[in-house]
Design an enzyme around this catalytic site. Structure first.
Site, PDB file in Angstrom:
ATOM      1  N   GLN A   1      45.861  30.336  49.668  1.00 14.58           N
ATOM      2  CA  GLN A   1      45.159  31.444  50.314  1.00 14.58           C
ATOM      3  C   GLN A   1      45.519  31.472  51.801  1.00 14.58           C
ATOM      4  OE1 GLN A   1      40.876  31.287  49.956  1.00 14.58           O
ATOM      5  NE2 GLN A   1      40.625  33.393  50.638  1.00 14.58           N
TER       6      GLN A   1
ATOM      7  N   VAL B   1      44.813  34.516  53.848  1.00 15.85           N
ATOM      8  CA  VAL B   1      43.787  35.311  54.521  1.00 15.85           C
ATOM      9  C   VAL B   1      42.447  34.797  54.004  1.00 15.85           C
ATOM     10  CG1 VAL B   1      42.808  37.611  54.864  1.00 15.85           C
ATOM     11  CG2 VAL B   1      45.286  37.334  54.710  1.00 15.85           C
TER      12      VAL B   1
ATOM     13  N   HIS C   1      40.134  37.821  47.895  1.00 15.97           N
ATOM     14  CA  HIS C   1      40.809  39.009  47.375  1.00 15.97           C
ATOM     15  C   HIS C   1      41.493  38.670  46.060  1.00 15.97           C
ATOM     16  CE1 HIS C   1      43.601  36.978  50.130  1.00 15.97           C
ATOM     17  NE2 HIS C   1      44.606  37.495  49.431  1.00 15.97           N
TER      18      HIS C   1
END
Length: 134
Positions: A96, A98, A102
């Site tokens: 991951q 960011v 998401h």
């Protein structure tokens, strides 16, 4: 609503009628990935700034899955992919980059000369090709 001013996803979520948003509901929204793996690569993102899928409320998770179905239907109609990869990188050790949860919806197309077997298993390349050594 929890937002982070430095987060690129929070910036999209908070902008009224942002032109990147394809679909949205009370808890989440859909955009195309800024660095797509394939044509149509989409992201389903909760409005609330939260790092882990496991920290989302059940309503937020349900909202994301509802938008996943909607985004898939749009891609089926517009691009007619042969399959999909669906994934969440949850935490830095999982890739991951960011720190705002998401979900990736990655359309896959028949590509001559490419073997898609193993799919998401390729995140750990030395473990992906399990069928050759079986």
């Amino acid at each position: 609503m929890d937002v982070s001013p430095a987060c690129p996803f929070c910036g999209i979520s908070q902008a009224p009628a942002h032109d990147r948003i394809l679909h949205s509901n009370e808890h989440a929204f859909v955009i195309r990935d800024g660095y797509p793996v394939t044509e149509g690569h989409s992201l389903i993102i909760p409005h609330r700034h939260v790092g882990s899928f496991f920290d989302l409320t059940p309503a937020e998770q349900e909202a994301m899955f509802s938008l996943l179905e909607q985004a898939k239907a749009d891609l089926d109609h517009s691009l007619n992919p042969a399959g999909y990869n669906i994934g969440i990188n949850d935490g830095a050790a999982a890739g991951q980059t960011v720190p705002h949860c998401h979900l990736h919806l990655i359309p896959r197309y028949n590509e001559p000369g490419k073997d898609p077997r193993g799919g998401v298993r390729w995140v750990v390349p030395e473990k992906a090709d399990y069928w050759s050594n079986a």
